[in-house]
Design a protein around this motif. Structure first.
Motif, PDB file in Angstrom:
ATOM      1  N   THR A 188     -55.663  13.786 -12.855  1.00 37.55           N
ATOM      2  CA  THR A 188     -56.464  14.994 -13.024  1.00 37.55           C
ATOM      3  C   THR A 188     -55.941  15.848 -14.166  1.00 37.55           C
ATOM      4  O   THR A 188     -56.720  16.365 -14.982  1.00 37.55           O
ATOM      5  CB  THR A 188     -56.479  15.804 -11.715  1.00 37.55           C
ATOM      6  OG1 THR A 188     -56.868  14.953 -10.633  1.00 37.55           O
ATOM      7  CG2 THR A 188     -57.464  16.949 -11.806  1.00 37.55           C
ATOM      8  N   SER A 200     -64.350  18.193  -6.428  1.00 36.56           N
ATOM      9  CA  SER A 200     -64.369  18.042  -4.969  1.00 36.56           C
ATOM     10  C   SER A 200     -65.141  16.792  -4.574  1.00 36.56           C
ATOM     11  O   SER A 200     -64.696  16.014  -3.719  1.00 36.56           O
ATOM     12  CB  SER A 200     -64.990  19.280  -4.313  1.00 36.56           C
ATOM     13  OG  SER A 200     -64.268  20.444  -4.616  1.00 36.56           O
ATOM     14  N   GLU A 241     -65.701  14.181  -6.493  1.00 44.15           N
ATOM     15  CA  GLU A 241     -64.917  13.032  -6.949  1.00 44.15           C
ATOM     16  C   GLU A 241     -63.778  12.739  -5.972  1.00 44.15           C
ATOM     17  O   GLU A 241     -63.482  11.566  -5.674  1.00 44.15           O
ATOM     18  CB  GLU A 241     -64.356  13.292  -8.340  1.00 44.15           C
ATOM     19  CG  GLU A 241     -65.370  13.234  -9.459  1.00 44.15           C
ATOM     20  CD  GLU A 241     -64.708  13.333 -10.820  1.00 44.15           C
ATOM     21  OE1 GLU A 241     -63.509  13.051 -10.919  1.00 44.15           O
ATOM     22  OE2 GLU A 241     -65.403  13.689 -11.785  1.00 44.15           O
ATOM     23  N   ALA A 242     -63.114  13.792  -5.501  1.00 48.52           N
ATOM     24  CA  ALA A 242     -61.990  13.588  -4.582  1.00 48.52           C
ATOM     25  C   ALA A 242     -62.452  12.932  -3.290  1.00 48.52           C
ATOM     26  O   ALA A 242     -61.804  12.008  -2.773  1.00 48.52           O
ATOM     27  CB  ALA A 242     -61.309  14.925  -4.287  1.00 48.52           C
ATOM     28  N   VAL A 243     -63.580  13.384  -2.757  1.00 41.29           N
ATOM     29  CA  VAL A 243     -64.105  12.792  -1.520  1.00 41.29           C
ATOM     30  C   VAL A 243     -64.507  11.341  -1.743  1.00 41.29           C
ATOM     31  O   VAL A 243     -64.201  10.455  -0.929  1.00 41.29           O
ATOM     32  CB  VAL A 243     -65.294  13.622  -1.004  1.00 41.29           C
ATOM     33  CG1 VAL A 243     -65.973  12.919   0.163  1.00 41.29           C
ATOM     34  CG2 VAL A 243     -64.823  15.010  -0.579  1.00 41.29           C
ATOM     35  N   THR A 245     -63.388   9.308  -4.107  1.00 46.57           N
ATOM     36  CA  THR A 245     -62.169   8.539  -4.345  1.00 46.57           C
ATOM     37  C   THR A 245     -61.479   8.198  -3.031  1.00 46.57           C
ATOM     38  O   THR A 245     -61.035   7.066  -2.816  1.00 46.57           O
ATOM     39  CB  THR A 245     -61.211   9.335  -5.248  1.00 46.57           C
ATOM     40  OG1 THR A 245     -61.839   9.553  -6.511  1.00 46.57           O
ATOM     41  CG2 THR A 245     -59.900   8.587  -5.447  1.00 46.57           C
ATOM     42  N   THR A 246     -61.395   9.181  -2.137  1.00 48.66           N
ATOM     43  CA  THR A 246     -60.797   8.934  -0.823  1.00 48.66           C
ATOM     44  C   THR A 246     -61.583   7.880  -0.061  1.00 48.66           C
ATOM     45  O   THR A 246     -60.998   6.971   0.548  1.00 48.66           O
ATOM     46  CB  THR A 246     -60.757  10.235  -0.006  1.00 48.66           C
ATOM     47  OG1 THR A 246     -60.074  11.245  -0.753  1.00 48.66           O
ATOM     48  CG2 THR A 246     -60.043  10.021   1.315  1.00 48.66           C
ATOM     49  N   VAL A 251     -57.140  12.095   3.370  1.00 46.02           N
ATOM     50  CA  VAL A 251     -57.956  13.210   2.865  1.00 46.02           C
ATOM     51  C   VAL A 251     -57.073  14.401   2.507  1.00 46.02           C
ATOM     52  O   VAL A 251     -57.235  15.031   1.452  1.00 46.02           O
ATOM     53  CB  VAL A 251     -59.022  13.610   3.907  1.00 46.02           C
ATOM     54  CG1 VAL A 251     -59.762  14.860   3.458  1.00 46.02           C
ATOM     55  CG2 VAL A 251     -60.006  12.470   4.133  1.00 46.02           C
ATOM     56  N   THR A 273     -55.237  13.615  -0.711  1.00 48.42           N
ATOM     57  CA  THR A 273     -56.050  13.382  -1.903  1.00 48.42           C
ATOM     58  C   THR A 273     -56.757  14.641  -2.393  1.00 48.42           C
ATOM     59  O   THR A 273     -56.627  15.028  -3.565  1.00 48.42           O
ATOM     60  CB  THR A 273     -57.101  12.287  -1.617  1.00 48.42           C
ATOM     61  OG1 THR A 273     -56.437  11.111  -1.184  1.00 48.42           O
ATOM     62  CG2 THR A 273     -57.914  11.986  -2.863  1.00 48.42           C
ATOM     63  N   VAL A 274     -57.511  15.287  -1.531  1.00 47.14           N
ATOM     64  CA  VAL A 274     -58.348  16.404  -1.971  1.00 47.14           C
ATOM     65  C   VAL A 274     -57.517  17.570  -2.510  1.00 47.14           C
ATOM     66  O   VAL A 274     -57.787  18.075  -3.614  1.00 47.14           O
ATOM     67  CB  VAL A 274     -59.287  16.847  -0.831  1.00 47.14           C
ATOM     68  CG1 VAL A 274     -60.089  18.070  -1.246  1.00 47.14           C
ATOM     69  CG2 VAL A 274     -60.225  15.699  -0.447  1.00 47.14           C
ATOM     70  N   VAL A 277     -56.050  16.656  -5.996  1.00 44.26           N
ATOM     71  CA  VAL A 277     -57.031  16.687  -7.084  1.00 44.26           C
ATOM     72  C   VAL A 277     -57.424  18.123  -7.418  1.00 44.26           C
ATOM     73  O   VAL A 277     -57.438  18.530  -8.591  1.00 44.26           O
ATOM     74  CB  VAL A 277     -58.274  15.863  -6.704  1.00 44.26           C
ATOM     75  CG1 VAL A 277     -59.381  16.059  -7.736  1.00 44.26           C
ATOM     76  CG2 VAL A 277     -57.913  14.388  -6.596  1.00 44.26           C
ATOM     77  N   LEU A 278     -57.736  18.924  -6.388  1.00 43.41           N
ATOM     78  CA  LEU A 278     -58.187  20.289  -6.642  1.00 43.41           C
ATOM     79  C   LEU A 278     -57.055  21.176  -7.162  1.00 43.41           C
ATOM     80  O   LEU A 278     -57.281  22.038  -8.012  1.00 43.41           O
ATOM     81  CB  LEU A 278     -58.787  20.880  -5.370  1.00 43.41           C
ATOM     82  CG  LEU A 278     -60.086  20.228  -4.883  1.00 43.41           C
ATOM     83  CD1 LEU A 278     -60.605  20.934  -3.632  1.00 43.41           C
ATOM     84  CD2 LEU A 278     -61.140  20.244  -5.969  1.00 43.41           C
TER      85      LEU A 278
END
Length: 463
Positions: free
Chosen positions: A360, A385, A387-389, A391-392, A435, A438-439, A442-443
């Motif tokens: 990121t 957000s 993308e993160a979901v 990707t997970t 989750v 990851t989330v 990324v954020l």
């Protein structure tokens, strides 16, 4: 050699964030090897009368050997992944070195010196953490009757030396894998490749290696499935090793697999969020190599955790049905497997956070360009957000596929059926953990990447 060392140290000082993930991975490798090396040293240094005391479980040497083997294999996986991002952050610098007559051997030597310098920097804290962990782990084993009461962790520096050598070997092996491409292609192509991704030749080699790993994993799972009922421990080890090899195959074959899954998951996302959802889906599918790099640590976390949890629950179910306790269901051995799972999750979690933060943060220029064409910070964060979901979700699906295959092979040896017993609640917690890792990763890095002055970044500031 002094010039190479000076250049390597200069790169580490200039880009400390680029080497942070590699440093953490090597720190964990040194700590893990120090831990289990200290257990071996404790057993060997104990008096003969203490060593002869009967204990429950497989014994201290077997425990240390089994844990150490898995730890080194996973450490290699994680270090290769971390080093790949370290090199990506330096890709343009290394390409420029190639254009001013640096030879492939000199580039590889520079990367090796960087890895060696990073290893030396984290050696002392790694030794300290490993020694403390060894004392705690030995006390826990003694409390459960799995180690003789008179055994003590010795003060010998041998485990520390072995851990340093092991970490250096893991780092050099990772260097041979990660630095191959940038050091072999022509200088002009190396500079151009800093923004164009993998070439065809590298892709062919990667596909062939992935196919080989896939075949090797399938053979190991077949070996696990064909074990007899009285060889459950061997079946479990073969299944776990098979899952690791399959995860290597996922890493190698990740771009096409991730692109397909992203396309499937992207359809409902585009329908639910026509703006940010479409952009997030396009980013994921358009940069398959980047998506693959992001989902592989998530798949590692879910695959290893799921395999261990499902195998343990399957064995417990069979033992309860038979009214007997086997070596895979005794409370002490269940605790051992939980400790092994904790070690694997620690490596996988570090790899996940390192990878996602590095990916990121490396997109800061892209985010600034989106802001220049009218995108707001809120829209970019919504895109991240989504993308993160996604990707997970892709990582969870790939990891779950590996876990089901490995646990199915183990179940075939235990029950005669390839359908294992799945602990739904525990597996749900694994997904929730993926989750949570990851989330926010990324954020959190995205918040920093979308900030700052757009003019500075476009003008050359990479952040």
């Amino acid at each position: 050699m002094s010039a190479t060392l000076s250049l390597a140290v200069g790169q580490i000082r200039r880009r400390p964030a680029a080497f942070a993930g590699l440093a953490v991975a090597l720190f964990l490798a040194i700590a893990a090897v120090t831990l289990f090396g200290s257990l071996v040293a404790a057993q060997l240094a104990a008096p003969a009368a203490v060593r002869s005391v009967a204990v429950g479980g497989p014994g201290l040497m077997v425990i240390a050997g089994a844990f150490g083997e898995i730890a080194v294999l996973v450490a290699l996986f994680v270090v290769v992944n971390a080093l790949g991002f370290t090199l990506r952050q330096q890709h343009r610098d290394l390409a420029l070195l190639r254009t001013i007559a640096a030879t492939p051997r000199q580039v590889r030597r520079l990367v090796r010196v960087q890895v060696a310098a990073t290893t030396v920097l984290v050696a002392v804290p790694g030794w300290a953490a490993g020694h403390l962990a060894a004392r705690w782990f030995l006390a826990a084993l003694q409390q459960r009757g799995m180690a003789a009461p008179g055994i003590r962790i010795p003060g010998t520096p041998l485990p520390m030396a072995v851990s340093l050598v092991a970490a250096l070997l893991v780092g050099l092996a990772a260097t041979a894998v990660a630095a191959r491409r940038i050091s072999r292609i022509a200088p002009a192509a190396a500079l151009a490749a800093s923004s164009t991704g993998y070439g065809r030749a590298g892709g062919v080699v990667r596909l062939l290696a992935g196919a080989g790993a896939l075949g090797g994993g399938a053979l190991l799972l077949r070996l696990a499935a064909t074990r007899s009922a009285d060889e459950l421990d061997k079946a479990g080890q073969a299944a776990l090793l098979g899952s690791l090899v399959l995860l290597v195959a996922v890493a190698l074959l990740g771009p096409p697999a991730a692109r397909v899954l992203a396309a499937v998951l992207g359809a409902p996302v585009r329908a639910l969020a026509p703006g940010t959802g479409w952009l997030a889906d396009a980013n994921l599918r358009g940069y398959a190599a980047r998506l693959s790099s992001a989902v592989v640590p998530v798949a590692l976390l879910v695959g290893l955790s799921g395999t261990m949890l499902i195998m343990t629950r399957t064995a417990e179910h069979v033992a309860r049905a038979a009214g007997a306790a086997t070596s895979v269901t005794k409370a002490s051995d269940v605790w051992l497997r939980q400790a092994e799972l904790g070690l694997l999750v620690c490596f996988a979690a570090v790899s996940t956070v390192n990878t996602l933060v590095a990916l990121t943060a490396d997109r800061r220029r892209e985010f600034v360009l989106l802001r220049l064409v009218g995108g707001t910070r809120r829209q970019l964060l919504r895109m991240l957000s989504v993308e993160a979901v996604m990707t997970t979700a892709v990582g969870v699906l790939l990891g779950a596929g590996v876990a089901v295959a490995a646990a199915g092979a183990f179940s075939r040896a235990v029950t005669g059926s390839v359908v294992p017993v799945v602990p739904g609640a525990a597996c749900g917690w694994v997904v929730a953990g993926a989750v949570v890792l990851t989330v926010p990763a990324v954020l959190g890095s995205g918040l920093r990447a979308v900030g700052g002055s757009a003019a500075e970044v476009v003008g050359g500031e990479r952040g």
